[in-house]
Design a protein around this motif. Structure first.
Motif, short mmCIF file in Angstrom:
data_model
loop_
_atom_site.label_atom_id
_atom_site.label_comp_id
_atom_site.label_asym_id
_atom_site.label_seq_id
_atom_site.Cartn_x
_atom_site.Cartn_y
_atom_site.Cartn_z
N UNK A 130 14.70 2.17 -28.71
CA UNK A 130 14.25 3.84 -29.22
C UNK A 130 13.83 2.77 -30.96
N UNK A 131 12.46 3.16 -30.68
CA UNK A 131 11.64 2.99 -31.52
C UNK A 131 12.63 3.65 -33.11
N UNK A 132 12.96 3.01 -34.47
CA UNK A 132 14.00 3.90 -35.39
C UNK A 132 12.75 4.96 -36.34
N UNK A 133 11.67 4.46 -36.19
CA UNK A 133 10.72 5.56 -37.43
C UNK A 133 10.90 6.69 -36.53
N UNK A 136 12.37 7.55 -33.97
CA UNK A 136 13.79 8.54 -33.82
C UNK A 136 14.05 9.19 -35.30
N UNK A 137 13.87 8.41 -36.18
CA UNK A 137 14.01 9.16 -38.00
C UNK A 137 13.60 10.79 -37.68
N UNK A 138 12.03 10.18 -37.45
CA UNK A 138 11.14 10.84 -37.41
C UNK A 138 11.66 12.49 -36.77
N UNK A 139 12.23 12.55 -35.63
CA UNK A 139 12.38 13.20 -34.32
C UNK A 139 13.33 13.80 -34.86
N UNK A 140 14.56 12.85 -35.83
CA UNK A 140 16.10 13.97 -36.59
C UNK A 140 15.67 14.61 -37.72
N UNK A 141 14.53 14.53 -37.96
CA UNK A 141 14.06 15.32 -39.54
C UNK A 141 13.33 16.81 -39.33
N UNK A 142 12.85 16.46 -38.22
CA UNK A 142 12.19 18.05 -37.12
C UNK A 142 13.44 18.76 -36.48
N UNK A 143 14.23 18.25 -36.24
CA UNK A 143 14.98 18.99 -35.43
C UNK A 143 16.63 19.20 -36.55
N UNK A 144 15.74 18.68 -37.51
CA UNK A 144 17.34 19.54 -38.59
C UNK A 144 18.52 18.81 -38.81
N UNK A 145 18.39 17.63 -37.67
CA UNK A 145 19.61 16.40 -37.90
C UNK A 145 20.10 15.91 -38.76
N UNK A 146 18.90 15.92 -39.85
CA UNK A 146 18.87 15.46 -41.02
C UNK A 146 17.94 15.68 -42.23
N UNK A 147 18.86 15.70 -43.42
CA UNK A 147 18.52 16.33 -44.85
C UNK A 147 19.03 15.44 -45.98
#
Length: 193
Positions: free
Chosen positions: A143-146, A148-159
């Motif tokens: 899994x490319x981390x960058x 994955x991070x963008x996906x987490x941010x787009x899904x609202x998982x990370x704020x």
């Protein structure tokens, strides 16, 4: 050709004349050594940090892992964030209750499942969606981390923690680091950054 499987019948069905290697479970001492390596990862002076009561408790928990490296590694990842005897006692109490629920199943399979369940339930609330999100990817997929991070941010998982303090990408990196520390994710390749 090399085939790995948890089911002996599958291996025998492929080629009855093939070489079958069944790895043995770890001994009590090997199990304890593996737990120490995982539970005290990155901590200075390993032997100094383990008091007698923690060692007794650790040996008690590791004995219930019946020598299965996966179960011991997950337990060690869970204990790596626990620094006091009280915290270890809480893990041991939860560990015991999870194992009691699994009775009646095949011992090894039940132990691994219960330790994995305990590891998930012990995750801080903000890490659970991050871990569950990994289910979108195939098993053993890099899994490319960058991405994955963008996906987490787009899904609202990370704020961001507090406004202006940290970027969302930095928070995502911290979350991934915590999942790594708990042995919930495996590093495939490290980049220069």
């Amino acid at each position: 050709m090399l085939l790995t499987t948890r089911n002996k019948e599958v291996a025998q069905h492929i080629d009855r004349r093939g070489f079958l290697r069944e790895p043995q479970c770890l001994s009590k001492e090997e199990s304890w050594e593996l737990l120490k390596k995982k539970a005290f990862l990155g901590k200075d002076d390993l032997d100094y940090r383990i008091n007698i009561d923690m060692e007794k408790l650790g040996r008690k928990m590791v004995a219930r892992c019946v020598g299965l490296p996966l179960a011991i590694t997950v337990l060690g990842g869970l204990l790596t964030t626990k620094n006091t005897l009280n915290e270890w006692n809480l893990v041991e109490e939860n560990f015991s209750s999870y194992l009691r629920r699994g009775k009646g199943h095949e011992q090894e399979q039940s132990t691994v499942s219960e330790v994995l369940a305990l590891s998930y339930h012990e995750l801080p609330y903000q890490l659970k969606p991050c871990f569950l999100h990994l289910g979108h990817f195939p098993v053993d997929f890099d899994i490319p981390t960058k991405k994955m991070f963008k996906m987490w941010m787009a899904e609202g998982i990370v704020s961001p923690m507090l406004e202006g303090e940290e970027t969302m990408e930095h928070v995502a990196e911290c979350y991934l680091g915590e999942l790594l520390d708990r042995c919930m994710v495996q590093v495939g390749e490290r980049g220069s950054t």
